[in-house]
Write an enzyme that holds these catalytic residues in place. Structure first.
Site, PDB file in Angstrom:
ATOM      1  N   GLN A 138      -0.504   8.562   2.251  1.00 36.78           N
ATOM      2  CA  GLN A 138      -1.417   9.441   1.517  1.00 36.78           C
ATOM      3  C   GLN A 138      -2.756   9.582   2.252  1.00 36.78           C
ATOM      4  O   GLN A 138      -3.826   9.229   1.753  1.00 36.78           O
ATOM      5  CB  GLN A 138      -1.602   8.952   0.081  1.00 36.78           C
ATOM      6  CG  GLN A 138      -0.368   9.153  -0.779  1.00 36.78           C
ATOM      7  CD  GLN A 138      -0.065  10.631  -0.975  1.00 36.78           C
ATOM      8  OE1 GLN A 138      -0.643  11.278  -1.813  1.00 36.78           O
ATOM      9  NE2 GLN A 138       0.850  11.191  -0.177  1.00 36.78           N
ATOM     10  N   TYR A 178       2.520   1.864  -3.459  1.00 29.69           N
ATOM     11  CA  TYR A 178       1.641   2.363  -4.509  1.00 29.69           C
ATOM     12  C   TYR A 178       1.028   3.722  -4.180  1.00 29.69           C
ATOM     13  O   TYR A 178       0.681   4.479  -5.080  1.00 29.69           O
ATOM     14  CB  TYR A 178       0.553   1.339  -4.857  1.00 29.69           C
ATOM     15  CG  TYR A 178       1.117   0.232  -5.708  1.00 29.69           C
ATOM     16  CD1 TYR A 178       1.441   0.453  -7.043  1.00 29.69           C
ATOM     17  CD2 TYR A 178       1.379  -1.020  -5.172  1.00 29.69           C
ATOM     18  CE1 TYR A 178       1.990  -0.550  -7.823  1.00 29.69           C
ATOM     19  CE2 TYR A 178       1.924  -2.033  -5.943  1.00 29.69           C
ATOM     20  CZ  TYR A 178       2.229  -1.787  -7.269  1.00 29.69           C
ATOM     21  OH  TYR A 178       2.775  -2.768  -8.047  1.00 29.69           O
ATOM     22  N   GLU A 179       0.926   4.047  -2.919  1.00 29.32           N
ATOM     23  CA  GLU A 179       0.391   5.353  -2.542  1.00 29.32           C
ATOM     24  C   GLU A 179       1.440   6.462  -2.677  1.00 29.32           C
ATOM     25  O   GLU A 179       1.138   7.539  -3.168  1.00 29.32           O
ATOM     26  CB  GLU A 179      -0.138   5.324  -1.097  1.00 29.32           C
ATOM     27  CG  GLU A 179      -1.430   4.544  -0.933  1.00 29.32           C
ATOM     28  CD  GLU A 179      -2.632   5.180  -1.614  1.00 29.32           C
ATOM     29  OE1 GLU A 179      -2.662   6.406  -1.798  1.00 29.32           O
ATOM     30  OE2 GLU A 179      -3.558   4.433  -1.973  1.00 29.32           O
ATOM     31  N   SER A 180       2.667   6.203  -2.216  1.00 30.69           N
ATOM     32  CA  SER A 180       3.653   7.288  -2.137  1.00 30.69           C
ATOM     33  C   SER A 180       5.054   6.919  -2.614  1.00 30.69           C
ATOM     34  O   SER A 180       5.947   7.744  -2.534  1.00 30.69           O
ATOM     35  CB  SER A 180       3.775   7.745  -0.684  1.00 30.69           C
ATOM     36  OG  SER A 180       4.422   6.729   0.080  1.00 30.69           O
ATOM     37  N   MET A 230       0.834  -1.205   0.000  1.00 25.51           N
ATOM     38  CA  MET A 230       0.000   0.000   0.000  1.00 25.51           C
ATOM     39  C   MET A 230       0.868   1.255   0.000  1.00 25.51           C
ATOM     40  O   MET A 230       0.670   2.182  -0.791  1.00 25.51           O
ATOM     41  CB  MET A 230      -0.936  -0.014   1.207  1.00 25.51           C
ATOM     42  CG  MET A 230      -1.855   1.199   1.294  1.00 25.51           C
ATOM     43  SD  MET A 230      -1.179   2.555   2.279  1.00 25.51           S
ATOM     44  CE  MET A 230      -1.497   1.958   3.928  1.00 25.51           C
TER      45      MET A 230
END
Length: 141
Positions: free
Chosen positions: A70, A47-49, A44
């Site tokens: 995020q 892929y978020e930051s 997570m």
């Protein structure tokens, strides 16, 4: 030229991105948290930051997301630009520092809500129901 190496080293020192295994160490206590594995958290955050603690992005709805996870200012944190329920009781700018303690506390609150990790679209799209074992490989966790 020697100055290129110096510039590169300064960039590395100023970088706000954590390494995958470095983040794994920090998140170790979350393994199995609310049914999510450490690999879920790593996937997570990537892929978020891209593991960037200073990441900040404006979303299609005009809200802003902050930090390595995020976290959105619409519900979870407060900033000067928009009113928020501030469910995490944190200033959004505090989520942009290299100390991710407050980010972790807030992310745990988000996961306790009915949506769980589905609150993060990137997790749902790239990580959910997949073999994520590679995320913790070689990290000694």
């Amino acid at each position: 030229p020697p100055h290129l190496l110096t510039d590169f080293l300064i960039f590395i020192c100023l970088s706000s991105a954590l390494g995958r295994c470095q983040l794994a160490q920090l998140l170790q206590e979350l393994d199995g948290y609310r049914g999510y594995s450490l690999a879920d958290w790593l996937c997570m955050a990537f892929y978020e930051s891209n593991f960037d603690t200073a990441a900040k992005s404006v979303n299609a709805d005009g809200s802003t997301s902050f930090g390595i996870f995020q976290i959105n200012n619409r519900l979870w944190c407060t900033d000067e630009r928009s009113p928020s329920e501030n469910l995490c009781r944190v200033a959004c700018t505090d989520l942009l520092t290299s100390d991710i303690t407050d980010d972790i506390i807030c992310a745990k609150k988000i996961v306790r809500h009915p949506q769980g990790m589905d609150a993060w679209e990137d997790w749902a799209m790239h990580c959910k129901e997949r073999d994520l074992s590679e995320w913790v490989e070689g990290c000694d966790v």
